[in-house]
Design a protein around this motif. Sequence first.
Motif, short mmCIF file in Angstrom:
data_model
loop_
_atom_site.label_atom_id
_atom_site.label_comp_id
_atom_site.label_asym_id
_atom_site.label_seq_id
_atom_site.Cartn_x
_atom_site.Cartn_y
_atom_site.Cartn_z
N GLN A 136 0.83 -1.19 0.00
CA GLN A 136 0.00 0.00 0.00
C GLN A 136 0.87 1.25 0.00
O GLN A 136 1.95 1.27 0.60
N GLY A 169 2.99 4.26 -4.19
CA GLY A 169 2.84 5.07 -5.40
C GLY A 169 2.54 4.27 -6.65
O GLY A 169 2.80 4.72 -7.76
N ASP A 175 -7.63 4.85 -8.42
CA ASP A 175 -7.72 5.63 -7.17
C ASP A 175 -6.35 5.87 -6.60
O ASP A 175 -5.53 4.96 -6.52
N VAL A 176 -6.14 7.07 -6.22
CA VAL A 176 -4.87 7.40 -5.54
C VAL A 176 -5.23 7.89 -4.15
O VAL A 176 -6.19 8.62 -3.96
N MET A 177 -4.46 7.41 -3.18
CA MET A 177 -4.74 7.81 -1.79
C MET A 177 -4.50 9.31 -1.62
O MET A 177 -3.48 9.85 -2.05
N ARG A 233 11.78 3.93 -6.61
CA ARG A 233 11.08 5.21 -6.38
C ARG A 233 11.92 6.11 -5.49
O ARG A 233 12.76 5.68 -4.72
N ASP A 234 11.64 7.38 -5.66
CA ASP A 234 12.37 8.42 -4.90
C ASP A 234 13.87 8.26 -5.04
O ASP A 234 14.64 8.29 -4.07
N LYS A 263 8.82 12.30 -6.55
CA LYS A 263 7.66 12.93 -7.19
C LYS A 263 7.40 14.33 -6.66
O LYS A 263 7.05 15.25 -7.42
N PHE A 275 10.73 13.64 -12.23
CA PHE A 275 9.81 12.50 -12.05
C PHE A 275 9.00 12.31 -13.34
O PHE A 275 8.89 11.20 -13.90
P1 GDP Z 1 -0.55 3.04 -3.95
O1 GDP Z 1 -1.31 2.71 -2.76
O2 GDP Z 1 0.70 2.22 -4.05
O3 GDP Z 1 -1.37 2.96 -5.18
O4 GDP Z 1 -0.05 4.54 -3.79
P2 GDP Z 1 -0.72 5.84 -4.37
O5 GDP Z 1 -0.42 6.00 -5.81
O6 GDP Z 1 -2.15 5.87 -3.94
O7 GDP Z 1 0.10 6.88 -3.61
C1 GDP Z 1 0.13 6.93 -2.25
C2 GDP Z 1 0.73 8.25 -1.83
O8 GDP Z 1 2.07 8.34 -2.25
C3 GDP Z 1 0.02 9.43 -2.46
O9 GDP Z 1 -0.16 10.37 -1.49
C4 GDP Z 1 0.94 9.90 -3.53
O10 GDP Z 1 0.89 11.30 -3.71
C5 GDP Z 1 2.30 9.54 -2.99
N1 GDP Z 1 3.25 9.27 -4.01
C6 GDP Z 1 2.99 8.78 -5.21
N2 GDP Z 1 4.12 8.61 -5.91
C7 GDP Z 1 5.14 9.01 -5.11
C8 GDP Z 1 6.55 9.10 -5.26
O11 GDP Z 1 7.11 8.74 -6.31
N3 GDP Z 1 7.24 9.55 -4.22
C9 GDP Z 1 6.66 9.92 -3.09
N4 GDP Z 1 7.42 10.29 -2.12
N5 GDP Z 1 5.34 9.88 -2.90
C10 GDP Z 1 4.57 9.43 -3.91
#
Ligand code: GDP
Length: 722
Positions: A69, A72, A86-88, A204-205, A255, A262
């Motif tokens: 979870q 990203g 859906d994005v959190m 990532r990051d 990001k 990114f």
């Molecule tokens: P998922 O649960 O893996 O699908 O994650 P989400 O895409 O919903 O992202 C969860 C959180 O991580 C959100 O608040 C995004 O803005 C943040 N996020 C997404 N990509 C990145 C990234 O590359 N780096 C960081 N630090 N945060 C990210």
Amino acid sequence: QPLGSASPTISSSSSSFVPIDQHHVQDAIQVINEHKQFNQQIMEYIHGATLPGQIVGNDYHIISVFGSQSTGKSTLLNRLFNTNFDVMEESRRQQTTKGIWMAVSPEVSTTSSKKSTENVFVMDVEGTDGRERGEDQDFERKAALFALATSEILIINIWETQVGLYQGANMGLLKTVFEVNLSLFGQSKLENNTHKVLLLIVIRDHIGVTPLQALAETLITDLNKMWLDLSKPAELSHLKFSDFFDVDFHALHHKVLQPDEFSKDVKLLGDRLVVKKELFKPNYHHQIPVDGWTMYAENCWDQIDNNKDLDLPTQQILVAKFKCDEISNGVYDEFVAKHHGLFDDKVPGENVDYEQMGLAMVDLREDTLDDYDTSASRYNQTIYEQKRQALKEKIHAKFREVFDVHAKWVVETGVGQFATDIKKLKTRKDKSFFQGAQELEHKYVSLINTSLQLISLGEFHDSEVILDVKARFDAVVAKQQVVEMKAIIGRALAKIDAGVSKALQQELASPDDQTWERVMARFHELLAEVKARYAGTGTVPDFGLGTSDSDNVAGVERLQVQAWVALHSVVHRVITRDSVLQLMKDKFEDVFRYDENGMPRLYQKVEELETSFGAARKQTQQMVPVLEEMRTSEGAVVPRYSARAMRAAGFGARARASDAASEGSDDDSNSDSDDSDNETTPTPFSQVLSPADRDHVASRFKRETDAQFVETKRLVIQHATH
Ligand code: GDP
Ligand code: MG
């Protein structure tokens, strides 16, 4: 509640995600919901999200993202594939709905301005990190199985900070992926299955201090270590990590801190996927044409959810069977409809154009098979070919109904015309009946074959109608051979009849003790003459009819027997009671009334008259013993054939009225008990005049000559007294 009854869950557009580039964004559909139910409306969704004909067969890719979870995942997918998972939201930090989601990518983000034509399906597996929250590892495992059973590329996110931490986030998931993969593909690997999955590890990051290369090396070491630690069945223990997986890496900058980099990194990944196309390989694809995908995915999920061993090859075959049948039935129904239209009103007859009909059949068959091929050829080759063959057989069976009806007509007509024409065959010096018949048969057989070939599609050689043709023609020929042989024998007998008759007529002027010698010699001569015509080349006679040796031998035999019958009949026609009487009267007249010089005799004295009369009568009466029986120096003439053979040749029928064949001339007369019982005294063959005939002739002759004598004597006496 079951998914079918509710409208499919489409990810909410209330999401805070707003794409940077203004592309069309495609909403996602839930494939498997939190109740582990499969969505029945996937196909509708795919049709709605693509243009008709946009995806043909296997021309699509499936990429899954898998992992903890909030790493990203959804964010990456949305940026890269212009989807709307859906994005959190930062503010709420709640878990998104568990399940497996899918979206059709409307466009892959790349650095190129040109839109790629690749069809990409993206699957987002939500809520799989049960281990971290201590719940539902079951779903994690099932989701992994499903992703591996359907996807070509599996994306795994790893934070840069966690590289090298063997127990870091997602490493546990990887272990699950390895185990599950082994259960899916382990056995088929032993059979040299070349299928692999690409593990695309996205870092990532990535700050950029440690080069990607170094991070990748560390991760590969960890993956290998993990593979070695994995408990594997003994028979699979020799298999390497690389037998199952290809691994590739891509790094994304932070990001939030480095949004431009990114964004660029995401587009570079897009380049690698659809511009350079370096990440997809044919052996990653599961070879399920898009039409069968839903069925395949649902079957797989069903097996997974019911904790059955998921046997992918079996699933592929099942899907192939089902879909190929479905496609085959569909095109066959269309075929039948067109078939009705084309052939139902074609009644066999002169005005059917078989060339046109054959071409229509070939066209219809090709169209039908083409339609089948278009949809079915991308399924499992063996199944596709099996079902194609079955379809072809169904098509042929349908054509065969038409073929049989027309073939019957063509053959009937051909045989009928042949039977008519063969009767009119003129045998010539240079061409026997047999040669003529063969030419004629060849003509009609090739006429029939040409017509039938045109509508047979090269397939119906085993048709009973065709197999029958030869026999039908042979039967016509055989029938005509009998007629022709009868005619030949008839002509030969007529010749013998005429010849013997002529010889007899000559003899009658003055029959003597050599009469029958000459007649019989002439008979044998004539018989030899006609037989010589059919002498053949070797020892076997030949009528030029194409009849068998035994038929020819039997034919000559019949000719000979019938020649004897003919002889008998000629003799009896020429020498009858009345004709003999007439002959005698003429002869007597000749001798009694005329002298040796042909001058009329004048009797002066009664004594002279009496002497002359007695001599003339005696001389005349000598004819009777010669004519009354056919007798040569060898004795009474006896046919060389048995009474039975003679009767078979028609002798009995004619003879029974007046005469009967001589019994005992051959061996088997006794076996004919019917006749022997009735015939108390069989008449000899050689008998020309019966005793009754002789008496009749003798008395009539005597009476008539007596009258003549009295008359002449009266004249002599009158003359003497004057
Ligand atoms: P998922 O649960 O893996 O699908 O994650 P989400 O895409 O919903 O992202 C969860 C959180 O991580 C959100 O608040 C995004 O803005 C943040 N996020 C997404 N990509 C990145 C990234 O590359 N780096 C960081 N630090 N945060 C990210
Ligand atoms: Mg997500």
